[in-house]
Design a protein around this motif. Structure first.
Motif, mmCIF file in Angstrom:
data_model
loop_
_atom_site.group_PDB
_atom_site.id
_atom_site.type_symbol
_atom_site.label_atom_id
_atom_site.label_comp_id
_atom_site.label_asym_id
_atom_site.label_seq_id
_atom_site.Cartn_x
_atom_site.Cartn_y
_atom_site.Cartn_z
ATOM 1 N N MET A 1 -56.594 21.269 21.838
ATOM 2 C CA MET A 1 -57.845 21.400 22.581
ATOM 3 C C MET A 1 -57.973 20.283 23.612
ATOM 4 N N ASP A 2 -57.590 19.052 23.236
ATOM 5 C CA ASP A 2 -57.702 17.931 24.160
ATOM 6 C C ASP A 2 -56.760 18.098 25.343
ATOM 7 N N VAL A 3 -55.569 18.646 25.126
ATOM 8 C CA VAL A 3 -54.632 18.856 26.235
ATOM 9 C C VAL A 3 -55.252 19.792 27.267
ATOM 10 N N ALA A 4 -55.807 20.897 26.832
ATOM 11 C CA ALA A 4 -56.411 21.853 27.751
ATOM 12 C C ALA A 4 -57.614 21.247 28.473
ATOM 13 N N ALA A 5 -58.452 20.555 27.692
ATOM 14 C CA ALA A 5 -59.641 19.967 28.288
ATOM 15 C C ALA A 5 -59.280 18.884 29.297
ATOM 16 N N TYR A 6 -58.240 18.106 28.991
ATOM 17 C CA TYR A 6 -57.805 17.056 29.918
ATOM 18 C C TYR A 6 -57.242 17.673 31.193
ATOM 19 N N ALA A 7 -56.438 18.731 31.052
ATOM 20 C CA ALA A 7 -55.848 19.379 32.223
ATOM 21 C C ALA A 7 -56.912 19.997 33.113
ATOM 22 N N LEU A 8 -58.003 20.498 32.482
ATOM 23 C CA LEU A 8 -59.069 21.141 33.250
ATOM 24 C C LEU A 8 -60.090 20.138 33.757
ATOM 25 N N GLY A 9 -59.977 18.857 33.331
ATOM 26 C CA GLY A 9 -60.869 17.822 33.833
ATOM 27 C C GLY A 9 -62.259 17.873 33.276
ATOM 28 N N VAL A 10 -62.432 18.355 32.020
ATOM 29 C CA VAL A 10 -63.777 18.482 31.451
ATOM 30 C C VAL A 10 -64.068 17.392 30.424
ATOM 31 N N LEU A 11 -63.114 16.491 30.160
ATOM 32 C CA LEU A 11 -63.354 15.391 29.234
ATOM 33 C C LEU A 11 -64.232 14.328 29.882
ATOM 34 N N ASP A 12 -65.065 13.683 29.069
ATOM 35 C CA ASP A 12 -65.811 12.552 29.600
ATOM 36 C C ASP A 12 -64.880 11.346 29.694
ATOM 37 N N GLU A 13 -65.380 10.254 30.248
ATOM 38 C CA GLU A 13 -64.525 9.106 30.526
ATOM 39 C C GLU A 13 -63.938 8.509 29.245
ATOM 40 N N GLN A 14 -64.734 8.441 28.192
ATOM 41 C CA GLN A 14 -64.264 7.846 26.941
ATOM 42 C C GLN A 14 -63.169 8.698 26.310
ATOM 43 N N ASP A 15 -63.412 10.025 26.244
ATOM 44 C CA ASP A 15 -62.411 10.914 25.662
ATOM 45 C C ASP A 15 -61.146 10.956 26.513
ATOM 46 N N MET A 16 -61.305 10.832 27.839
ATOM 47 C CA MET A 16 -60.126 10.841 28.704
ATOM 48 C C MET A 16 -59.249 9.623 28.431
ATOM 49 N N GLU A 17 -59.873 8.430 28.271
ATOM 50 C CA GLU A 17 -59.108 7.229 27.969
ATOM 51 C C GLU A 17 -58.419 7.352 26.610
ATOM 52 N N ARG A 18 -59.139 7.929 25.635
ATOM 53 C CA ARG A 18 -58.549 8.109 24.308
ATOM 54 C C ARG A 18 -57.336 9.022 24.359
ATOM 55 N N PHE A 19 -57.473 10.120 25.138
ATOM 56 C CA PHE A 19 -56.371 11.063 25.192
ATOM 57 C C PHE A 19 -55.173 10.466 25.927
ATOM 58 N N GLU A 20 -55.426 9.711 27.003
ATOM 59 C CA GLU A 20 -54.327 9.106 27.744
ATOM 60 C C GLU A 20 -53.572 8.090 26.896
ATOM 61 N N GLU A 21 -54.290 7.372 26.017
ATOM 62 C CA GLU A 21 -53.611 6.464 25.090
ATOM 63 C C GLU A 21 -52.729 7.252 24.121
ATOM 64 N N HIS A 22 -53.272 8.383 23.634
ATOM 65 C CA HIS A 22 -52.497 9.235 22.731
ATOM 66 C C HIS A 22 -51.313 9.865 23.449
ATOM 67 N N LEU A 23 -51.524 10.237 24.691
ATOM 68 C CA LEU A 23 -50.477 10.903 25.471
ATOM 69 C C LEU A 23 -49.273 9.999 25.686
ATOM 70 N N ALA A 24 -49.512 8.691 25.777
ATOM 71 C CA ALA A 24 -48.424 7.749 26.024
ATOM 72 C C ALA A 24 -47.428 7.703 24.883
ATOM 73 N N THR A 25 -47.835 8.122 23.685
ATOM 74 C CA THR A 25 -46.948 8.037 22.516
ATOM 75 C C THR A 25 -46.613 9.397 21.924
ATOM 76 N N CYS A 26 -47.124 10.509 22.530
ATOM 77 C CA CYS A 26 -46.903 11.837 21.949
ATOM 78 C C CYS A 26 -46.185 12.735 22.949
ATOM 79 N N TRP A 27 -44.873 12.960 22.672
ATOM 80 C CA TRP A 27 -44.115 13.784 23.612
ATOM 81 C C TRP A 27 -44.548 15.240 23.559
ATOM 82 N N ALA A 28 -45.054 15.669 22.406
ATOM 83 C CA ALA A 28 -45.473 17.066 22.264
ATOM 84 C C ALA A 28 -46.677 17.362 23.167
ATOM 85 N N CYS A 29 -47.648 16.440 23.181
ATOM 86 C CA CYS A 29 -48.821 16.643 24.049
ATOM 87 C C CYS A 29 -48.431 16.541 25.524
#
Length: 258
Positions: free
Chosen positions: A7-35
């Motif tokens: 869900m976070d991948v889709a929401a991030y790609a569509l630009g609907v995450l708020d600033e806090q969730d976007m930072e959280r996802f980008e931190e997760h994205l740096a270590t998750c090749w699947a995402c």
């Protein structure tokens, strides 16, 4: 990869995450090749945003809290994209068929020695009706655009010079269009305005070649135009004169205005 991550991948790609969730996802994205791989597959979806309306955007925002709606939205968007591309292919194919048919007719007609079918274009302005005013074959505008104004035809009985004048009263004075025939050369000539008060004005001058104009050697008549500041009502007549080496004029033909 968990459902929440999807869900976070889709929401991030569509630009609907708020600033806090976007930072959280980008931190997760740096270590998750699947995402990261999943995000790459979502890139084409972003390009579809220009093709959807406000209601569709609202539905996309709701996917942040409803993963089922996300799947339905993505399926609908992909279906829309396929249909749009299919319509584009059909339109292109139809254009090729139509163009090919026209081209075939054109080449067929050309190969048969015929002419190509007319192609529709912008409407043209209607032509002015032809003038019923009688005139001589040597008049200005005969066989082409007719001259406006008062027409005066004169042949001088002494010199034989033939003149046709068209006189038009204008705000600036008088416009003159004229032709001369039976005018042998070589010689220098000029056109003189003679006013009612006996004053004169030279408004045009020219050279006549050895073959002359409107002669056996040169059947083409001389066609000229001139203008004067004098009003037509103030002009007594126009006079074509031959000019000698001393600048003295000798009348060749006189054209009255009355």
């Amino acid at each position: 990869m968990s459902r929440v991550d999807h869900m976070d991948v889709a929401a991030y790609a569509l630009g609907v995450l708020d600033e806090q969730d976007m930072e959280r996802f980008e931190e997760h994205l740096a270590t998750c090749w699947a995402c990261a791989a999943e995000l790459e597959t979502m890139v084409p979806v972003v390009g579809l945003l220009s093709d959807i309306d406000e209601e569709s955007v609202t539905a996309l925002e709701q996917t942040h809290s409803n993963p089922v709606l996300l799947d339905r939205t993505l399926v609908a968007m992909r279906t829309h994209r396929r249909k749009a591309r299919f319509r584009q292919i059909l339109a292109t194919a139809a254009a090729v068929v139509v163009f090919g048919g026209i081209t075939g007719v054109v080449f067929s007609n050309l190969s048969d020695g015929g002419t190509a079918p007319p192609i529709a274009g912008p409407p043209t302005a209607p032509l002015d009706p032809p003038s019923t005013r009688p005139g001589n074959s040597g008049d200005p505008g005969t066989g082409g655009n007719l001259q406006e104004g008062k027409q005066v035809n004169v042949t001088d009985p002494n010199t034989g010079v033939k003149a046709t004048f068209f006189l038009v009263s204008k705000d600036f004075g008088t416009n003159v269009a004229f032709t001369l025939g039976r005018l042998p050369g070589p010689r220098e000539c000029r056109l003189v305005v003679v006013r009612e008060d006996a004053s004169t004005e030279v408004i045009s001058s020219w050279s006549v070649p050895p073959g002359g104009y409107g002669t056996n050697s040169n059947p083409q008549q001389l066609a000229l135009a001139a203008a004067t500041a004098s009003k037509l009502d103030d002009v007594k007549h126009f006079q074509v004169q031959e000019v000698d080496g001393k600048g003295v004029g000798t009348p060749l033909v006189t054209v009255p205005t009355g």
